[in-house]
Design an enzyme around this catalytic site. Structure first.
Site, PDB file in Angstrom:
ATOM      1  CG  ASN A  74      -7.038  10.104   8.468  1.00 27.54           C
ATOM      2  OD1 ASN A  74      -6.418   9.069   8.691  1.00 27.54           O
ATOM      3  ND2 ASN A  74      -8.227  10.325   8.988  1.00 27.54           N
ATOM      4  CG  ASP A  84      -3.323   6.590   6.540  1.00 30.97           C
ATOM      5  OD1 ASP A  84      -4.401   7.142   6.821  1.00 30.97           O
ATOM      6  OD2 ASP A  84      -3.152   5.367   6.595  1.00 30.97           O
ATOM      7  NE  ARG A 107      -4.053   0.212   1.819  1.00 29.56           N
ATOM      8  CZ  ARG A 107      -4.968   0.698   2.667  1.00 29.56           C
ATOM      9  NH1 ARG A 107      -5.036   0.246   3.913  1.00 29.56           N
ATOM     10  NH2 ARG A 107      -5.803   1.634   2.292  1.00 29.56           N
TER      11      ARG A 107
HETATM   12  O1  MRU Z   1      -7.514   2.474   4.410  1.00 29.26           O
HETATM   13  P1  MRU Z   1      -7.244   2.336   5.874  1.00 29.26           P
HETATM   14  O2  MRU Z   1      -8.366   1.695   6.616  1.00 29.26           O
HETATM   15  O3  MRU Z   1      -5.919   1.675   6.136  1.00 29.26           O
HETATM   16  O4  MRU Z   1      -7.132   3.825   6.393  1.00 29.26           O
HETATM   17  C1  MRU Z   1      -6.917   4.038   7.756  1.00 29.26           C
HETATM   18  C2  MRU Z   1      -6.897   5.483   8.123  1.00 29.26           C
HETATM   19  O5  MRU Z   1      -7.040   6.353   7.299  1.00 29.26           O
HETATM   20  C3  MRU Z   1      -6.604   5.802   9.567  1.00 29.26           C
HETATM   21  O6  MRU Z   1      -7.284   6.942   9.959  1.00 29.26           O
HETATM   22  C4  MRU Z   1      -5.096   6.036   9.738  1.00 29.26           C
HETATM   23  O7  MRU Z   1      -4.378   4.957   9.183  1.00 29.26           O
HETATM   24  C5  MRU Z   1      -4.704   6.213  11.140  1.00 29.26           C
HETATM   25  S1  MRU Z   1      -4.864   4.711  12.049  1.00 29.26           S
HETATM   26  C6  MRU Z   1      -4.283   4.969  13.621  1.00 29.26           C
END
Ligand code: MRU
Length: 345
Positions: free
Chosen positions: A247, A237, A89
């Protein structure tokens, strides 16, 4: 509640299958870098810190899998493992942070046996995992002080125990405030299209009996306009050197609404999520996911066949909309380039 998002069991990594929550609670088992990379890509595990932990275990598993092979098989095999994990990812920087740390642990050993390398890498992955929980608890303590007793806190996506090794970042702040005796209630954005809010955040809060109200994403403005939200807390993220915050898609919309209604917008952000090599949010790679996530959910497809779809999985909230970053080193109000640089000085 003790949700073990990832656990080490009998020399294998087990991860809760977050794709099937809350209907089913089950673990899937992993034994190689490629299988962990697949688990990350498929969203069995998700959330920036949890992805980092999973990648670290992926490297350790690969070393164990290859430890008895010849050196000219071991090294290229390990490199392939790193590469496969790095491609799983693109947006959450914790993935690359964890891979870098695992590589440093490996390189710091000099010439030694492959078995010793494998042991060391398992130990490093355990350390990253344990550290994450400690960091979340520290952030929780700092963040909890920002919430008034009785606060109604809106959150987007899932930045809870399921997105980390445990406790959570944004939900960790809420957990810490509740543990400190404050009455906190949560408004959970559903978080289209993958429904992390509806499926995961709501589940975590219900398990713990923290009052939670689920809304669809387009209801946030209405609730804010009616005085039903006192603060917003989200995870992240990747944070750029200037404080711009990537995010889950929809976060930017929430931040704009929060500013319009004079509601503080907090971002819970471990230092491992700050990418000082990236000048601004414009340079953060944004993952584009499959159109089927937007045209329907699982077997049910509701949009017209053949329609064009956009599915960016993340967006960037400019730093000037962020009231404060909550880190394990304390709260950084109105984050900017200087304050972020000072965190690493
Ligand atoms: O696509 P995802 O579910 O991995 O996205 C997660 C998020 O955007 C969270 O808000 C972020 O990773 C912070 S988790 C502590």
């Amino acid at each position: 509640m003790n949700v073990e998002t990832l656990r080490w069991h009998d020399g294998r990594l087990e991860m809760i299958d977050q794709r099937v929550l809350p209907a089913r609670f089950e673990y899937l088992s992993y034994d190689s870098a490629a299988s962990v990379a697949h688990g990350i890509r498929a969203m069995v595990v998700r959330g920036a810190p949890a992805i980092g932990c999973a990648a670290a275990y992926g490297v350790a598993l690969e070393a164990r899998r290859l430890e008895k092979t010849a050196p000219d098989v071991f090294r290229p095999g390990m490199e392939k493992g790193f590469e496969t994990l790095a491609l799983s990812r693109p947006t959450a920087v914790n993935l690359f942070w964890a891979l870098k740390r695992m590589r440093q642990a490996w390189e710091s050993m000099g010439s030694t046996t492959q078995t010793a390398v494998a042991e060391r890498l398992v130990q490093e992955a355990h350390e990253i995992h344990a550290e994450d929980i400690r960091i979340n608890r520290a952030m929780g303590g700092y963040g909890a002080a920002l919430l008034a007793d009785g606060a109604r806190v809106l959150t987007h996506c899932n930045a809870g125990a399921l997105a980390t090794a445990g406790w959570g970042t944004a939900l960790g702040v809420i957990r810490s405030a509740v543990a400190a005796g404050k009455k906190i209630s949560v408004v959970a954005d559903e978080t289209r299209p993958f429904l992390q809010g509806a499926r995961l955040t709501a589940w975590e809060m219900v398990q713990e009996k923290i009052p939670v109200t689920l809304i669809s994403d387009n209801m946030a403005g209405h609730l804010m306009a009616h005085g039903e939200v006192d603060a917003v807390i989200v995870g992240t993220d990747r944070v750029a050197a200037n404080g711009d915050v990537a995010n889950k898609i929809g976060t930017y919309m929430v931040a704009v609404l929060a500013r319009r209604h004079d509601i503080p917008f907090y971002v819970a952000c471990p230092l491992s999520t700050i990418d000082s090599s990236i000048a601004s949010g414009a340079d953060i790679p944004i993952e584009e996911r499959a159109p089927e996530e937007v045209t329907g959910f699982r077997e049910c497809q509701w949009a017209a066949q053949g329609v064009q779809v956009r599915n960016p999985a993340f967006d960037v909230t400019p730093a000037d909309l962020v009231t404060a970053l909550i880190t394990e080193q304390g709260v950084i109000p109105a984050p900017d380039r200087e304050k972020i640089a000072a965190l690493f000085a």
